[in-house]
Structure formats: structure tokens, C-alpha cells
Design a protein around this motif. Structure first.
Motif, PDB file in Angstrom:
ATOM      1  N   GLU A  41      40.739  38.168  43.020  1.00  0.00           N
ATOM      2  CA  GLU A  41      39.945  37.283  42.162  1.00  0.00           C
ATOM      3  C   GLU A  41      40.871  36.588  41.162  1.00  0.00           C
ATOM      4  O   GLU A  41      40.877  36.903  39.976  1.00  0.00           O
ATOM      5  CB  GLU A  41      38.860  38.065  41.420  1.00  0.00           C
ATOM      6  CG  GLU A  41      37.663  38.380  42.271  1.00  0.00           C
ATOM      7  CD  GLU A  41      36.919  37.128  42.721  1.00  0.00           C
ATOM      8  OE1 GLU A  41      36.574  36.281  41.883  1.00  0.00           O
ATOM      9  OE2 GLU A  41      36.704  37.006  43.935  1.00  0.00           O
ATOM     10  N   VAL A  42      41.644  35.643  41.648  1.00  0.00           N
ATOM     11  CA  VAL A  42      42.571  34.893  40.800  1.00  0.00           C
ATOM     12  C   VAL A  42      41.754  34.058  39.820  1.00  0.00           C
ATOM     13  O   VAL A  42      40.815  33.370  40.228  1.00  0.00           O
ATOM     14  CB  VAL A  42      43.466  33.977  41.664  1.00  0.00           C
ATOM     15  CG1 VAL A  42      44.418  33.183  40.785  1.00  0.00           C
ATOM     16  CG2 VAL A  42      44.221  34.792  42.709  1.00  0.00           C
ATOM     17  N   LEU A  48      44.345  34.217  31.560  1.00  0.00           N
ATOM     18  CA  LEU A  48      45.440  35.085  32.010  1.00  0.00           C
ATOM     19  C   LEU A  48      45.327  36.470  31.392  1.00  0.00           C
ATOM     20  O   LEU A  48      45.605  37.468  32.047  1.00  0.00           O
ATOM     21  CB  LEU A  48      46.792  34.460  31.679  1.00  0.00           C
ATOM     22  CG  LEU A  48      47.189  33.270  32.553  1.00  0.00           C
ATOM     23  CD1 LEU A  48      48.416  32.574  31.993  1.00  0.00           C
ATOM     24  CD2 LEU A  48      47.411  33.702  33.986  1.00  0.00           C
ATOM     25  N   ARG A  49      44.905  36.538  30.158  1.00  0.00           N
ATOM     26  CA  ARG A  49      44.740  37.825  29.476  1.00  0.00           C
ATOM     27  C   ARG A  49      43.602  38.618  30.103  1.00  0.00           C
ATOM     28  O   ARG A  49      43.669  39.846  30.180  1.00  0.00           O
ATOM     29  CB  ARG A  49      44.453  37.593  27.998  1.00  0.00           C
ATOM     30  CG  ARG A  49      44.433  38.864  27.166  1.00  0.00           C
ATOM     31  CD  ARG A  49      44.200  38.614  25.690  1.00  0.00           C
ATOM     32  NE  ARG A  49      45.106  37.609  25.161  1.00  0.00           N
ATOM     33  CZ  ARG A  49      44.701  36.542  24.449  1.00  0.00           C
ATOM     34  NH1 ARG A  49      43.442  36.323  24.213  1.00  0.00           N
ATOM     35  NH2 ARG A  49      45.590  35.672  24.002  1.00  0.00           N
ATOM     36  N   GLU A  50      42.572  37.921  30.559  1.00  0.00           N
ATOM     37  CA  GLU A  50      41.376  38.585  31.093  1.00  0.00           C
ATOM     38  C   GLU A  50      41.391  38.760  32.600  1.00  0.00           C
ATOM     39  O   GLU A  50      40.422  39.250  33.162  1.00  0.00           O
ATOM     40  CB  GLU A  50      40.130  37.776  30.700  1.00  0.00           C
ATOM     41  CG  GLU A  50      39.902  37.730  29.217  1.00  0.00           C
ATOM     42  CD  GLU A  50      38.773  36.792  28.818  1.00  0.00           C
ATOM     43  OE1 GLU A  50      38.253  36.044  29.686  1.00  0.00           O
ATOM     44  OE2 GLU A  50      38.431  36.793  27.633  1.00  0.00           O
ATOM     45  N   ARG A  51      42.477  38.372  33.269  1.00  0.00           N
ATOM     46  CA  ARG A  51      42.469  38.437  34.742  1.00  0.00           C
ATOM     47  C   ARG A  51      42.282  39.871  35.217  1.00  0.00           C
ATOM     48  O   ARG A  51      42.772  40.816  34.596  1.00  0.00           O
ATOM     49  CB  ARG A  51      43.699  37.784  35.332  1.00  0.00           C
ATOM     50  CG  ARG A  51      44.970  38.565  35.215  1.00  0.00           C
ATOM     51  CD  ARG A  51      46.113  37.801  35.911  1.00  0.00           C
ATOM     52  NE  ARG A  51      47.315  38.558  35.806  1.00  0.00           N
ATOM     53  CZ  ARG A  51      48.277  38.329  34.934  1.00  0.00           C
ATOM     54  NH1 ARG A  51      48.177  37.333  34.104  1.00  0.00           N
ATOM     55  NH2 ARG A  51      49.339  39.086  34.895  1.00  0.00           N
ATOM     56  N   ALA A  87      42.533  43.408  37.145  1.00  0.00           N
ATOM     57  CA  ALA A  87      43.654  44.232  37.592  1.00  0.00           C
ATOM     58  C   ALA A  87      43.878  43.969  39.070  1.00  0.00           C
ATOM     59  O   ALA A  87      42.952  43.728  39.827  1.00  0.00           O
ATOM     60  CB  ALA A  87      43.353  45.699  37.356  1.00  0.00           C
ATOM     61  N   GLY A  88      45.113  43.988  39.483  1.00  0.00           N
ATOM     62  CA  GLY A  88      45.432  43.784  40.890  1.00  0.00           C
ATOM     63  C   GLY A  88      45.825  42.345  41.202  1.00  0.00           C
ATOM     64  O   GLY A  88      46.276  42.060  42.293  1.00  0.00           O
ATOM     65  N   THR A  89      45.636  41.414  40.227  1.00  0.00           N
ATOM     66  CA  THR A  89      46.133  40.059  40.453  1.00  0.00           C
ATOM     67  C   THR A  89      47.531  39.988  39.874  1.00  0.00           C
ATOM     68  O   THR A  89      47.842  40.670  38.917  1.00  0.00           O
ATOM     69  CB  THR A  89      45.223  38.993  39.815  1.00  0.00           C
ATOM     70  OG1 THR A  89      45.088  39.251  38.419  1.00  0.00           O
ATOM     71  CG2 THR A  89      43.872  38.941  40.478  1.00  0.00           C
ATOM     72  N   ALA A  90      48.353  39.176  40.475  1.00  0.00           N
ATOM     73  CA  ALA A  90      49.774  39.107  40.107  1.00  0.00           C
ATOM     74  C   ALA A  90      49.995  38.849  38.634  1.00  0.00           C
ATOM     75  O   ALA A  90      49.196  38.347  37.931  1.00  0.00           O
ATOM     76  CB  ALA A  90      50.455  38.026  40.921  1.00  0.00           C
TER      77      ALA A  90
END
Length: 124
Positions: free
Chosen positions: A73-74, A116-119, A121-124
Motif C-alpha cells: 500500500e504505497v 511518508l511518515r504515515e506509510r 509498515a512493509g513499504t520501502a
């Protein structure tokens, strides 16, 4: 990842994001974006996409495809001048942030920092 079918907009966003310290992959279409990410062997940290792209495609569809290819989920941000409520409602329903043009650089930077702060877990 930045996707926009207007080359001047794409170049301006690329320059701005690089000035802020981001490594940027750009593309003028959904297919080109997928190809470039595949060639790089990477999953993007976030995707900025114009709502209206070539061949009747949308940035929402491009983000969906990149997410599917990446299996993640990018975070996605749609930048648009479009005011049609259905498409933008659909974008928000898919968890995308929608910014109306013109977008001032400080606002874009704040939104990008937030996604980006809220992305997940598991996204690059």
C-alpha cells in the motif's frame, strides 16, 4: 515516483523534490512508471500522480497498478486541476490524498512529509 504526462510539470516536480533531498523516478505514463520501477527493482516510498494521464488513464489507476505490482500500500497523492467529484471521491476512498492545482511548494512538502511518515509498515 512522479507520474505526469506534461513533461514541463514532470521536470519541475523532479527538480523540486531533488532539491528537498528525495531520489525521484519520473514517468509520463502508467506503463512507463511500472517499467522504470521494475527496471530499478524498487518499490517507491510514495507516488505523486496527475489525475488525468494519457490514453484516458488516471493517476488513481496508475497508483493502483503500482501498488498491485509492488504488493504494498504505497502512499499516493493525486495532484489535479479536475473538479469532478466522482473521480476525486474515488481517489479519497482508495486512501489517496488529493491536492488541487495550483499546489504551492510548502504545501506539497508538508503533505509529502505527512504521507511518508504515515506509510504502512512493509513499504520501502
Amino acid at each position: 515516483m512522479v507520474i505526469d504526462d506534461e513533461r514541463t510539470v514532470l521536470q519541475a516536480l523532479n527538480l523540486l523534490l531533488e532539491m528537498w533531498g528525495y531520489r525521484v523516478v519520473t514517468a509520463e505514463s502508467e506503463g512507463e512508471a511500472v517499467d522504470r520501477l521494475s527496471a530499478a527493482g524498487e518499490t517507491p516510498h510514495a507516488i505523486l500522480a496527475d489525475y488525468r494521464l494519457r490514453e484516458g488513464r488516471t493517476g488513481v489507476e496508475a497508483i493502483d497498478r503500482i501498488r498491485a505490482e509492488a504488493g504494498a500500500e504505497v502512499p499516493g497523492v493525486i495532484i489535479t486541476g479536475d473538479t469532478s467529484t466522482d473521480g476525486l471521491r474515488d481517489a479519497r476512498a482508495r486512501g489517496l490524498t488529493v491536492l488541487q492545482k495550483p499546489v504551492l511548494p510548502p504545501h506539497l512538502q508538508a503533505v509529502l512529509t505527512k504521507v511518508l511518515r504515515e506509510r504502512p509498515a512493509g513499504t520501502a
